[in-house]
Design an enzyme around this catalytic site. Structure first.
Site, PDB file in Angstrom:
ATOM      1  N   LYS A  48       0.829  -1.216   0.000  1.00  0.00           N
ATOM      2  CA  LYS A  48       0.000   0.000   0.000  1.00  0.00           C
ATOM      3  C   LYS A  48       0.867   1.273   0.000  1.00  0.00           C
ATOM      4  O   LYS A  48       0.687   2.146  -0.833  1.00  0.00           O
ATOM      5  CB  LYS A  48      -0.928   0.019   1.227  1.00  0.00           C
ATOM      6  CG  LYS A  48      -1.879  -1.170   1.284  1.00  0.00           C
ATOM      7  CD  LYS A  48      -2.795  -1.108   2.497  1.00  0.00           C
ATOM      8  CE  LYS A  48      -2.107  -1.266   3.840  1.00  0.00           C
ATOM      9  NZ  LYS A  48      -1.503  -2.599   4.086  1.00  0.00           N
ATOM     10  N   ARG A 101     -10.390   0.000   8.690  1.00  0.00           N
ATOM     11  CA  ARG A 101      -9.798  -1.292   8.968  1.00  0.00           C
ATOM     12  C   ARG A 101     -10.724  -2.172   9.795  1.00  0.00           C
ATOM     13  O   ARG A 101     -10.342  -3.263  10.199  1.00  0.00           O
ATOM     14  CB  ARG A 101      -8.530  -1.055   9.763  1.00  0.00           C
ATOM     15  CG  ARG A 101      -7.292  -1.616   9.137  1.00  0.00           C
ATOM     16  CD  ARG A 101      -6.222  -1.407  10.167  1.00  0.00           C
ATOM     17  NE  ARG A 101      -4.969  -1.948   9.802  1.00  0.00           N
ATOM     18  CZ  ARG A 101      -4.033  -1.291   9.127  1.00  0.00           C
ATOM     19  NH1 ARG A 101      -4.246  -0.090   8.677  1.00  0.00           N
ATOM     20  NH2 ARG A 101      -2.883  -1.857   8.899  1.00  0.00           N
ATOM     21  N   ARG A 153      11.680  -5.410   5.320  1.00  0.00           N
ATOM     22  CA  ARG A 153      11.367  -3.979   5.173  1.00  0.00           C
ATOM     23  C   ARG A 153      12.243  -3.107   6.067  1.00  0.00           C
ATOM     24  O   ARG A 153      12.498  -3.429   7.218  1.00  0.00           O
ATOM     25  CB  ARG A 153       9.907  -3.720   5.523  1.00  0.00           C
ATOM     26  CG  ARG A 153       9.629  -2.202   5.637  1.00  0.00           C
ATOM     27  CD  ARG A 153       8.190  -1.846   5.673  1.00  0.00           C
ATOM     28  NE  ARG A 153       7.391  -2.719   6.511  1.00  0.00           N
ATOM     29  CZ  ARG A 153       6.079  -2.806   6.426  1.00  0.00           C
ATOM     30  NH1 ARG A 153       5.428  -2.080   5.545  1.00  0.00           N
ATOM     31  NH2 ARG A 153       5.411  -3.619   7.219  1.00  0.00           N
ATOM     32  N   ARG A 155      10.672  -1.524  11.693  1.00  0.00           N
ATOM     33  CA  ARG A 155       9.461  -1.302  12.497  1.00  0.00           C
ATOM     34  C   ARG A 155       9.354  -2.340  13.597  1.00  0.00           C
ATOM     35  O   ARG A 155       9.573  -3.515  13.342  1.00  0.00           O
ATOM     36  CB  ARG A 155       8.217  -1.348  11.599  1.00  0.00           C
ATOM     37  CG  ARG A 155       7.852   0.021  11.046  1.00  0.00           C
ATOM     38  CD  ARG A 155       6.816  -0.057   9.960  1.00  0.00           C
ATOM     39  NE  ARG A 155       5.618  -0.817  10.309  1.00  0.00           N
ATOM     40  CZ  ARG A 155       4.527  -0.838   9.566  1.00  0.00           C
ATOM     41  NH1 ARG A 155       4.469  -0.128   8.445  1.00  0.00           N
ATOM     42  NH2 ARG A 155       3.489  -1.550   9.912  1.00  0.00           N
ATOM     43  N   ARG A 213      -0.982  -9.604  12.802  1.00  0.00           N
ATOM     44  CA  ARG A 213      -1.574  -8.514  11.994  1.00  0.00           C
ATOM     45  C   ARG A 213      -2.374  -9.073  10.816  1.00  0.00           C
ATOM     46  O   ARG A 213      -3.450  -8.589  10.484  1.00  0.00           O
ATOM     47  CB  ARG A 213      -0.466  -7.586  11.483  1.00  0.00           C
ATOM     48  CG  ARG A 213       0.092  -6.674  12.564  1.00  0.00           C
ATOM     49  CD  ARG A 213       1.481  -6.173  12.246  1.00  0.00           C
ATOM     50  NE  ARG A 213       1.551  -5.396  11.015  1.00  0.00           N
ATOM     51  CZ  ARG A 213       2.681  -5.188  10.331  1.00  0.00           C
ATOM     52  NH1 ARG A 213       3.817  -5.695  10.747  1.00  0.00           N
ATOM     53  NH2 ARG A 213       2.638  -4.464   9.236  1.00  0.00           N
TER      54      ARG A 213
END
Ligand code: AP5
Length: 221
Positions: A18, A94, A129, A158, A169
């Site tokens: 995203k 969400r 990431r 993160r 998640r």
């Protein structure tokens, strides 16, 4: 201009791409990018009251309570730039309740994009990431390594990007996905996100150009 600008929602599992696609969409269409994840991370790093409340949920890979996030989004959406430039909502709604809050305020996108990526790929994307705290650019150790030693040295991971938290998640995403997409089934567009970022963007670009053209037609009638 009589033409109302584009209003776009982008959704998809954690690490479906995203944020990566939003950067390209903003460059091409000039929309105001509203990412609840980015807004919340900014609150956390500034140590605000919202940030302190949100932190424990985010670090555990759980959803931050609806009322905190909804207040943040509606306040950002009410600013003038969204009316002139249009908006790109990333990571919101969400939950079913969040979608209903927008419906009640008559805030509806022209198109609801869902990035579709298989679970195995998502885990790998999260683990690799890295974020640049200076430029806010999103990197991946294998797919999109940093351009220089200087950038490489300042990249951060993160706290919610461990395998265990990614799985949680993903589970939460799956529990909510259907209830949200039922709200937008008439404007939903699923896109295969398991391709190069250029290929994914080419399809989004074509889709948004078409939506924009259709809007101009309806306004002229
Ligand atoms: P948020 O920041 O929204 O996290 P997310 O939805 O889990 O999405 P990500 O940011 O992980 O991934 P992305 O899809 O943007 O992928 P990216 O482009 O980075 O939310 C974080 C937390 O905040 C939540 O867990 C929650 O606690 C809270 N929160 C946020 N919104 C909320 C809400 N509405 N209500 C309640 N709580 C909320 O890409 C991922 C990686 O893959 C990168 O390394 C990238 O380089 C790489 N990559 C991207 N595209 C490709 C490609 N095509 N090929 C190969 N690699 C690629």
């Amino acid at each position: 201009s009589v033409n109302e600008p584009l209003k776009v929602m982008i959704s998809g599992a954690p690490a479906s791409g995203k944020g990566t696609q939003c950067e390209l969409i903003v460059n091409q269409f000039g929309l105001v990018h509203i990412s609840t994840g980015d807004l919340l991370r900014a609150e956390v790093s500034s140590g605000t009251e919202i940030g302190n409340k949100a932190k424990e949920y985010m670090n555990a890979g759980r959803l931050v309570p609806d009322e905190i996030v909804t207040a943040m989004v509606t306040s950002r959406l009410s600013r003038e730039d969204t009316k002139t430039k249009g908006w790109l909502l990333d990571g919101y709604p969400r939950s079913f309740n969040q979608a209903q809050s927008l419906e009640k305020m008559k805030i509806r996108p022209n198109v609801y994009i869902v990035l579709d990526v298989p679970d195995e790929t998502l885990i790998d994307r999260c683990i690799g990431r890295r974020l640049d705290p200076v430029t806010k650019k999103i990197y991946h150790l294998k797919s999109f390594p940093p351009e220089s030693e200087e950038i490489s040295a300042r990249l951060v991971t993160r706290p919610d990007d461990t395998e265990e938290k990614v799985k949680s998640r993903l589970e939460i995403y799956k529990q909510n996905a259907e209830a949200i997409s039922s709200t937008y089934s008439d404007i939903m567009k699923k896109i295969n996100g398991n391709r190069s970022k250029e290929e994914v963007f080419a399809e989004i670009d074509a889709l948004l150009s078409l939506v924009q053209k259709d809007k101009e037609k309806t306004t002229k009638l």
